[in-house]
Each structure stands twice: as C-alpha cells, then as structure tokens.
Design a protein around this motif. Structure first.
Motif, PDB file in Angstrom:
ATOM      1  N   PRO A  94       0.808  -1.221   0.000  1.00  0.00           N
ATOM      2  CA  PRO A  94       0.000   0.000   0.000  1.00  0.00           C
ATOM      3  C   PRO A  94       0.839   1.268   0.000  1.00  0.00           C
ATOM      4  CG  PRO A  94      -0.840  -1.585   1.586  1.00  0.00           C
ATOM      5  CD  PRO A  94       0.482  -2.096   1.120  1.00  0.00           C
ATOM      6  N   LEU A  95       2.007   1.252   0.645  1.00  0.00           N
ATOM      7  CA  LEU A  95       2.822   2.457   0.714  1.00  0.00           C
ATOM      8  C   LEU A  95       3.212   2.922  -0.682  1.00  0.00           C
ATOM      9  CD1 LEU A  95       4.439   4.616   2.166  1.00  0.00           C
ATOM     10  CD2 LEU A  95       6.303   2.965   2.419  1.00  0.00           C
ATOM     11  N   GLY A  96       3.873   2.044  -1.418  1.00  0.00           N
ATOM     12  CA  GLY A  96       4.305   2.437  -2.756  1.00  0.00           C
ATOM     13  C   GLY A  96       3.147   2.699  -3.693  1.00  0.00           C
ATOM     14  N   ALA A  97       2.106   1.878  -3.614  1.00  0.00           N
ATOM     15  CA  ALA A  97       0.963   2.031  -4.522  1.00  0.00           C
ATOM     16  C   ALA A  97       0.247   3.361  -4.289  1.00  0.00           C
ATOM     17  CB  ALA A  97      -0.002   0.861  -4.325  1.00  0.00           C
ATOM     18  N   ARG A  98       0.065   3.729  -3.023  1.00  0.00           N
ATOM     19  CA  ARG A  98      -0.636   4.981  -2.727  1.00  0.00           C
ATOM     20  C   ARG A  98       0.178   6.197  -3.152  1.00  0.00           C
ATOM     21  NH1 ARG A  98      -2.545   3.370   3.377  1.00  0.00           N
ATOM     22  NH2 ARG A  98      -4.133   1.825   2.784  1.00  0.00           N
ATOM     23  N   LEU A  99       1.474   6.151  -2.885  1.00  0.00           N
ATOM     24  CA  LEU A  99       2.316   7.282  -3.287  1.00  0.00           C
ATOM     25  C   LEU A  99       2.309   7.468  -4.801  1.00  0.00           C
ATOM     26  CD1 LEU A  99       5.401   6.748  -0.916  1.00  0.00           C
ATOM     27  CD2 LEU A  99       3.545   8.406  -0.651  1.00  0.00           C
ATOM     28  N   LEU A 100       2.460   6.374  -5.519  1.00  0.00           N
ATOM     29  CA  LEU A 100       2.464   6.467  -6.987  1.00  0.00           C
ATOM     30  C   LEU A 100       1.121   6.945  -7.521  1.00  0.00           C
ATOM     31  CD1 LEU A 100       4.426   3.212  -7.925  1.00  0.00           C
ATOM     32  CD2 LEU A 100       5.159   5.564  -8.329  1.00  0.00           C
ATOM     33  N   SER A 101       0.049   6.467  -6.889  1.00  0.00           N
ATOM     34  CA  SER A 101      -1.288   6.853  -7.347  1.00  0.00           C
ATOM     35  C   SER A 101      -1.511   8.356  -7.229  1.00  0.00           C
ATOM     36  CB  SER A 101      -2.336   6.099  -6.533  1.00  0.00           C
ATOM     37  OG  SER A 101      -3.633   6.540  -6.858  1.00  0.00           O
ATOM     38  N   VAL A 102      -1.097   8.931  -6.096  1.00  0.00           N
ATOM     39  CA  VAL A 102      -1.308  10.364  -5.893  1.00  0.00           C
ATOM     40  C   VAL A 102      -0.390  11.188  -6.794  1.00  0.00           C
ATOM     41  CG1 VAL A 102      -1.163  12.256  -4.219  1.00  0.00           C
ATOM     42  CG2 VAL A 102      -2.089  10.038  -3.530  1.00  0.00           C
ATOM     43  N   LEU A 103       0.870  10.791  -6.872  1.00  0.00           N
ATOM     44  CA  LEU A 103       1.829  11.581  -7.652  1.00  0.00           C
ATOM     45  C   LEU A 103       1.549  11.538  -9.144  1.00  0.00           C
ATOM     46  CD1 LEU A 103       5.140  10.699  -5.761  1.00  0.00           C
ATOM     47  CD2 LEU A 103       4.008  12.934  -5.851  1.00  0.00           C
ATOM     48  N   SER A 104       0.785  10.566  -9.587  1.00  0.00           N
ATOM     49  CA  SER A 104       0.494  10.456 -11.027  1.00  0.00           C
ATOM     50  C   SER A 104      -0.717  11.289 -11.450  1.00  0.00           C
ATOM     51  CB  SER A 104       0.246   8.978 -11.390  1.00  0.00           C
ATOM     52  OG  SER A 104       1.405   8.213 -11.148  1.00  0.00           O
ATOM     53  N   ARG A 105      -1.355  11.976 -10.525  1.00  0.00           N
ATOM     54  CA  ARG A 105      -2.521  12.794 -10.882  1.00  0.00           C
ATOM     55  C   ARG A 105      -2.076  14.008 -11.699  1.00  0.00           C
ATOM     56  NH1 ARG A 105      -5.142  12.471  -4.778  1.00  0.00           N
ATOM     57  NH2 ARG A 105      -5.650  10.234  -4.873  1.00  0.00           N
ATOM     58  N   ASP A 148       3.919  11.323 -16.142  1.00  0.00           N
ATOM     59  CA  ASP A 148       3.765   9.953 -16.633  1.00  0.00           C
ATOM     60  C   ASP A 148       4.257   8.968 -15.567  1.00  0.00           C
ATOM     61  OD1 ASP A 148       6.743   8.951 -17.656  1.00  0.00           O
ATOM     62  OD2 ASP A 148       6.460  11.140 -17.706  1.00  0.00           O
ATOM     63  N   ALA A 149       3.695   7.777 -15.604  1.00  0.00           N
ATOM     64  CA  ALA A 149       3.917   6.789 -14.537  1.00  0.00           C
ATOM     65  C   ALA A 149       5.393   6.431 -14.366  1.00  0.00           C
ATOM     66  CB  ALA A 149       3.092   5.530 -14.832  1.00  0.00           C
ATOM     67  N   ALA A 150       6.086   6.246 -15.480  1.00  0.00           N
ATOM     68  CA  ALA A 150       7.490   5.828 -15.392  1.00  0.00           C
ATOM     69  C   ALA A 150       8.346   6.904 -14.734  1.00  0.00           C
ATOM     70  CB  ALA A 150       8.022   5.495 -16.789  1.00  0.00           C
ATOM     71  N   SER A 151       8.121   8.163 -15.105  1.00  0.00           N
ATOM     72  CA  SER A 151       8.909   9.258 -14.535  1.00  0.00           C
ATOM     73  C   SER A 151       8.596   9.454 -13.060  1.00  0.00           C
ATOM     74  CB  SER A 151       8.633  10.560 -15.299  1.00  0.00           C
ATOM     75  OG  SER A 151       8.993  10.441 -16.661  1.00  0.00           O
ATOM     76  N   VAL A 152       7.312   9.353 -12.714  1.00  0.00           N
ATOM     77  CA  VAL A 152       6.920   9.496 -11.312  1.00  0.00           C
ATOM     78  C   VAL A 152       7.539   8.390 -10.469  1.00  0.00           C
ATOM     79  CG1 VAL A 152       4.973   9.328  -9.725  1.00  0.00           C
ATOM     80  CG2 VAL A 152       4.786  10.752 -11.764  1.00  0.00           C
ATOM     81  N   ARG A 153       7.525   7.177 -11.002  1.00  0.00           N
ATOM     82  CA  ARG A 153       8.095   6.062 -10.248  1.00  0.00           C
ATOM     83  C   ARG A 153       9.605   6.257 -10.030  1.00  0.00           C
ATOM     84  NH1 ARG A 153      10.724   1.422 -10.121  1.00  0.00           N
ATOM     85  NH2 ARG A 153       9.840  -0.380  -9.025  1.00  0.00           N
ATOM     86  N   ALA A 154      10.300   6.695 -11.088  1.00  0.00           N
ATOM     87  CA  ALA A 154      11.747   6.913 -10.977  1.00  0.00           C
ATOM     88  C   ALA A 154      12.054   8.014  -9.960  1.00  0.00           C
ATOM     89  CB  ALA A 154      12.313   7.273 -12.346  1.00  0.00           C
ATOM     90  N   LEU A 155      11.244   9.077  -9.978  1.00  0.00           N
ATOM     91  CA  LEU A 155      11.444  10.171  -9.039  1.00  0.00           C
ATOM     92  C   LEU A 155      11.194   9.713  -7.601  1.00  0.00           C
ATOM     93  CD1 LEU A 155      11.837  13.184  -8.393  1.00  0.00           C
ATOM     94  CD2 LEU A 155       9.398  13.523  -8.882  1.00  0.00           C
ATOM     95  N   LEU A 156      10.104   8.982  -7.399  1.00  0.00           N
ATOM     96  CA  LEU A 156       9.768   8.524  -6.057  1.00  0.00           C
ATOM     97  C   LEU A 156      10.817   7.534  -5.549  1.00  0.00           C
ATOM     98  CD1 LEU A 156       7.836   8.512  -3.697  1.00  0.00           C
ATOM     99  CD2 LEU A 156       6.474   6.762  -4.867  1.00  0.00           C
ATOM    100  N   ARG A 157      11.297   6.678  -6.438  1.00  0.00           N
ATOM    101  CA  ARG A 157      12.327   5.718  -6.024  1.00  0.00           C
ATOM    102  C   ARG A 157      13.582   6.449  -5.539  1.00  0.00           C
ATOM    103  NH1 ARG A 157      16.936   3.077  -7.340  1.00  0.00           N
ATOM    104  NH2 ARG A 157      16.995   0.832  -6.886  1.00  0.00           N
ATOM    105  N   GLU A 158      13.985   7.468  -6.286  1.00  0.00           N
ATOM    106  CA  GLU A 158      15.202   8.201  -5.932  1.00  0.00           C
ATOM    107  C   GLU A 158      15.072   8.869  -4.565  1.00  0.00           C
ATOM    108  OE1 GLU A 158      17.858  11.913  -7.733  1.00  0.00           O
ATOM    109  OE2 GLU A 158      16.457  10.813  -9.054  1.00  0.00           O
ATOM    110  N   GLU A 159      13.905   9.472  -4.306  1.00  0.00           N
ATOM    111  CA  GLU A 159      13.731  10.181  -3.039  1.00  0.00           C
ATOM    112  C   GLU A 159      13.535   9.222  -1.860  1.00  0.00           C
ATOM    113  OE1 GLU A 159      14.360  13.239  -2.654  1.00  0.00           O
ATOM    114  OE2 GLU A 159      14.596  13.633  -4.795  1.00  0.00           O
TER     115      GLU A 159
END
Length: 386
Positions: A94-105, A148-159
């Motif tokens: 849920p942690l990763g899924a929720r963060l990605l879901s919000v950041l992709s809006r 876009d999903a890929a960029s958001v995921r890469a950004l979130l992973r880095e932080e």
C-alpha cells in the motif's frame, strides 16, 4: 451207594473247593480297591536345557542407536533479498501504490499533498523523514513537471532511497580476530530485544545465514528465564550442525552461560559466537544491570563485535520506544526487523534508523527458516514500489 454216585460226589466237592479258593483270592483284591486312597501322580521334572558348548556363540540383541538428525544445508545468502523483494512486490505494498497513485494525478492540490503526508505517517516513516521526502518531491515535481507513470516512479524511487540511506554500513562484523597473545578470538554477536519479537528464532535463522557463508558458529542460550528458549535455540542449531551452550537448569545466571559460550568459541577456533539474551523489559534499570553484567563478563574473553536489536516491524511507534531503551542501555550497532511484510508499516525501516542512528542490517519476511536476509536499501525500495 453206588460207585458212580460216589464218583460224582467227589467231582462236585473238587469243583466247590476250586471255586471257593478263587473267590477267596478275589475278595481281598476287591477290598483293597475300595479302601485305597487315590495317590497323586509323581511330578514330571523337565530336564534343564543343555548348556551351550564352550565355543558356541551366544546371540546378543542388536543395539539400536538413535538416528542423528539430518543436517540441513541453508539456502545461499546471495539472492535472498531479491526473493524477499519479489514477495514485497507481489503483496501490492500500500505504501508504494498509494504514493504512486497520488503523484500520477494531473494536478496536485494541497489535499493531495496532505494525503501523501498521511500515507507516509501511517507507514511509520516518522514525521521528520516524511517532511524531508515531501519537500523534495514538491520541488522536483514543480521543476520537472513529471506526470507519466514511469517518470513518477523513478522520481519517487530516488527520493525514497535517500531517506532509507544506502550509504549506511550494513555489513555484519563477524570476522574472527587474533588476540595480542596470538590466540584465536571469535566474533561475538549479542542479540537483544523484548519477548514476542521473534528474537530467539532470529538467532537461529542468523546461524543459518552464517553457516551458508561457511562460517563456524556456536550458540549461547543466555535467555535462561524462559523455559523453552534454550530448547528452541538448540533445535535451530542442530538443524545445521551448530552446537548450543546452555545452562543445566532454568533461571541460571545468563552471564555465566554467555561466558561459557565465548570460551568454547575460543577453544574450538569458532568464527562466530551468537548469544541470545532474555527479552524481559520490566524497567530500564533492571535491563541495564542484566545486559551490563553480560557484556562485562563476555568481554573478559572477547570483545563484542555486534549488538543486534530485534524489532517487530508491525509494532510501529511502540517498537521505537523499545529501540530507544535498548539503544541507551545496550550500545546497539544494528537492527534486525522481523515480520517486514511490505504492508503499511514499511516506513519503520527509516524511522528506527533515524531514532538510533544505526542501520537496519537484516530483515525477516516470512516464516521459512531461510527468510532472513541482509538488508539492501535499493531492493527494499523496489519491493515497496512493486
């Protein structure tokens, strides 16, 4: 009287004499039968079996020795974290899924940022790290304009990786040394933590990790206050051919058991001595006295290489309170997180590191004997993000 008549008279008298004599002979026999008692038959005496000849072999019953438990070969340590990462990903964290879901809006409002903050706090990441992560994300999302999903995921992973801190030294100090006198000195690892966190099980699993790395190990069952602890630890050790030093009675002096384990490790040229301790957390003073005594006694034989604190990842802030006490008392050098199931509590990794200033070195995910792995920050974050 005629002659013929006399002849017949003599014949009749002769017959009577003969018959009478026979009757007389028969009567005493009949009387003896009627007056006799029945005599018991003579007992039958069986002859004893013949003794074997002097040179005959006497058959002995076979002596059946109990079968020794089969020694298991633990799974290789390399790749364990990958397997645990995959399990994290499959759990749909849920942690990763929720963060990605919000950041992709498309447009992030203040409500969206509040939702992100709430998600991080519920994940037990802690207020300080959560604020740092949100500030970094706000700045980079505005500057880069990623959606876009890929960029958001890469950004979130880095932080996320920054707050987990991949620069911490997570290696276990388990290399034996040589004393000033040239004698062998094993690495001594003291394992502490409250009951219920899986501490004794973790010691057994850690022994498997070390055996998989071709290290020789001795276990010290210094939790003498819980009746089943020594039996449990001995069972873990026997499965991989590791000997356990234990007391001969419940309630014995834990420091004495720890000392005996280290002394045996020195005598046997063992690489690592793992010492399990009692998990009672009655009060800080009592804990300090007990662990202080164990430490003083152990260091007469060898210095402590590691003090590992076992924490249950699902306990959240309560686990952090435990960590504070042990950190002040025991000089903790590393954290072992058990029950790290990839749910909303994954942020405890960050919080406990910040609280104690020491790294998470091992994580447990699952009930299997080899579900303990050296912690890898990158693979952990990848598992959270799925």
């Amino acid at each position: 009287m005629r002659v013929t008549d006399l002849l017949w008279l003599w014949i009749l008298l002769g017959v009577l004499v003969v018959v009478g004599g026979g009757a007389a002979l028969l009567v005493p026999r009949a009387r003896r039968r009627r007056g006799s008692t029945t005599e018991a038959p003579a007992p039958v005496v069986e002859a004893p079996p013949a003794a074997p000849a002097a040179d005959a072999a006497v058959a002995e019953p076979p002596v059946v020795e109990p079968a020794a438990p089969a020694v298991e070969t633990p799974e290789p340590v390399a790749g364990r974290m990958v397997r645990l990462r995959d399990r994290l990903a499959r759990s749909g964290s849920p942690l990763g899924a929720r963060l990605l879901s919000v950041l992709s809006r498309d447009h992030l409002t203040e409500d969206d940022w509040d939702e992100l903050e709430e998600t991080l706090l519920l994940a037990d990441i802690g207020a300080g790290p959560a604020g740092e992560l949100l500030d970094a994300l706000r700045t980079r999302v505005r500057v880069l304009g990623v959606r876009d999903a890929a960029s958001v995921r890469a950004l979130l992973r880095e932080e996320l990786l920054k707050v987990v801190d991949p620069t911490m030294d997570r290696a276990l100090a388990t290399r034996p040394a040589t004393g000033d006198d040239g004698a062998h000195v094993p690495a001594v690892v003291l394992v502490v933590g409250v009951n219920g966190t899986g501490k004794t099980t973790t010691v057994g699993k850690l022994a498997r990790v070390l055996v998989a790395e071709d290290r020789s190990v001795v276990l010290g069952a210094a939790d003498t206050f819980r009746a089943a602890a020594a039996d449990q630890l001995q069972t873990w050790g026997a499965r991989v051919g590791v000997e356990t030093v234990r007391a001969d009675r419940d309630g014995a002096d834990p420091a004495a058991v720890a000392f005996d384990a280290v002394r045996k490790g020195r005598a046997d040229d063992t690489d690592v001595v793992l010492v399990d301790t009692a998990g009672r957390l009655q009060n800080k003073a009592g804990l300090m006295d007990e662990l202080g005594k164990i430490t003083r006694v152990i260091t007469r034989e060898a210095p402590l290489s590691e003090v590992l604190l076992v924490l249950d990842a699902t306990t959240g802030q309560n686990g952090l309170n435990q960590a504070r006490v042990f950190g002040e008392v025991a000089g903790v050098t590393g954290i072992v997180l058990t029950k790290l199931d990839g749910t909303a509590k994954g942020g405890i990794v960050v919080a406990v590191q910040r609280e104690l200033g020491v790294p998470v070195k091992l994580v447990g995910l699952g009930e299997g004997p080899d579900d303990l792995a050296p912690f890898d920050a990158g693979q952990f974050v990848d598992g959270l993000l799925g």
